[in-house]
Scaffold this active site. Structure first.
Site, short mmCIF file in Angstrom:
data_model
loop_
_atom_site.label_atom_id
_atom_site.label_comp_id
_atom_site.label_asym_id
_atom_site.label_seq_id
_atom_site.Cartn_x
_atom_site.Cartn_y
_atom_site.Cartn_z
N ILE A 1 67.95 75.39 31.96
CA ILE A 1 67.33 76.57 31.37
C ILE A 1 66.94 76.34 29.91
CG2 ILE A 1 69.39 77.76 30.48
CD1 ILE A 1 68.36 80.29 31.99
N ASN B 1 78.89 65.42 30.70
CA ASN B 1 79.77 65.90 29.65
C ASN B 1 81.07 66.37 30.28
OD1 ASN B 1 77.80 65.49 27.64
ND2 ASN B 1 76.87 67.47 28.07
N GLY C 1 81.75 68.04 25.20
CA GLY C 1 80.64 68.99 25.14
C GLY C 1 80.34 69.69 26.45
N GLN C 2 81.33 69.77 27.35
CA GLN C 2 81.12 70.47 28.63
C GLN C 2 81.26 71.97 28.43
OE1 GLN C 2 83.88 69.39 31.75
NE2 GLN C 2 82.76 70.55 33.31
N SER C 3 80.17 72.70 28.67
CA SER C 3 80.21 74.16 28.49
C SER C 3 80.34 74.90 29.81
CB SER C 3 78.98 74.64 27.72
OG SER C 3 77.81 74.38 28.45
N HIS D 1 78.60 68.67 36.63
CA HIS D 1 77.15 68.53 36.66
C HIS D 1 76.74 67.27 35.94
CE1 HIS D 1 78.32 70.99 33.20
NE2 HIS D 1 77.33 70.42 32.54
N HIS E 1 73.52 65.56 33.98
CA HIS E 1 72.23 65.80 33.34
C HIS E 1 71.34 64.59 33.59
CE1 HIS E 1 73.60 69.11 30.50
NE2 HIS E 1 74.76 68.53 30.74
P1 5GP Z 1 77.09 71.17 29.57
O1 5GP Z 1 76.91 71.62 28.15
O2 5GP Z 1 78.24 71.90 30.23
O3 5GP Z 1 77.14 69.70 29.77
O4 5GP Z 1 75.76 71.62 30.32
C1 5GP Z 1 75.52 72.89 30.80
C2 5GP Z 1 74.04 73.05 30.91
O5 5GP Z 1 73.76 74.18 31.70
C3 5GP Z 1 73.33 73.27 29.56
O6 5GP Z 1 72.40 72.23 29.35
C4 5GP Z 1 72.69 74.64 29.72
O7 5GP Z 1 71.41 74.72 29.11
C5 5GP Z 1 72.60 74.80 31.22
N1 5GP Z 1 72.64 76.17 31.68
C6 5GP Z 1 73.50 77.15 31.27
N2 5GP Z 1 73.27 78.29 31.94
C7 5GP Z 1 72.24 78.03 32.79
C8 5GP Z 1 71.55 78.83 33.76
O8 5GP Z 1 71.82 80.01 33.99
N3 5GP Z 1 70.54 78.23 34.44
C9 5GP Z 1 70.19 76.92 34.23
N4 5GP Z 1 69.18 76.44 34.96
N5 5GP Z 1 70.83 76.15 33.34
C10 5GP Z 1 71.84 76.68 32.63
#
Ligand code: 5GP
Ligand code: ZN
Length: 110
Positions: free
Chosen positions: A30, A83, A89-91, A96, A98
């Site tokens: 997103i 991540n 940096g895992q949110s 998942h 990337h």
């Molecule tokens: P992280 O930071 O955990 O490695 O990656 C989480 C990713 O999920 C981020 O890049 C963020 O932009 C994406 N993300 C968060 N919420 C949503 C959503 O509702 N839809 C989509 N398509 N991506 C999301």
């Protein structure tokens, strides 16, 4: 189910899907950090890569490779990132991968 990505799998939250099979779903991030930025996730919930075994990680990696080709980023190069945890940096606490490409990447990452 409280998990954002489980809700995307269930179709409760819309996503821009690019690939789906029995085990894996892929959709566009997103908030893209590169011209191609796709998230590849297992349909089964794992909090992080620490909980997941080689079969599902292998399947996710194969999907990432296929998408790199179909997105046209395989030739110039791309990056696959998982991540993990707070400092990683895992949110979102659903495993998942990337897939990033379409621009030159920096090293080391920030
Ligand atoms: P992280 O930071 O955990 O490695 O990656 C989480 C990713 O999920 C981020 O890049 C963020 O932009 C994406 N993300 C968060 N919420 C949503 C959503 O509702 N839809 C989509 N398509 N991506 C999301
Ligand atoms: Zn989940």
């Amino acid at each position: 189910m409280n998990c954002l990505f489980c809700r995307i799998i269930e179709g409760q939250i819309p996503s821009s899907k690019v690939y789906e099979d029995e085990y894996v779903l892929a959709f566009r991030d997103i908030d893209p950090q590169a011209p191609t930025h796709i998230l590849i996730i297992p349909k089964k919930h794992y909090d992080s890569v620490l909980e997941a075994g080689p079969r599902i990680i292998g399947r996710m990696t194969e999907v990432a490779k296929k998408l790199a080709v179909s997105e046209g980023i395989a030739e110039n190069g791309f990056r696959i990132v998982i991540n993990t945890g707070e400092e990683g940096g895992q949110s979102v606490k659903h495993l998942h991968m990337h897939l990033l490409g379409g621009r030159s990447m920096q090293w080391p990452p920030g």
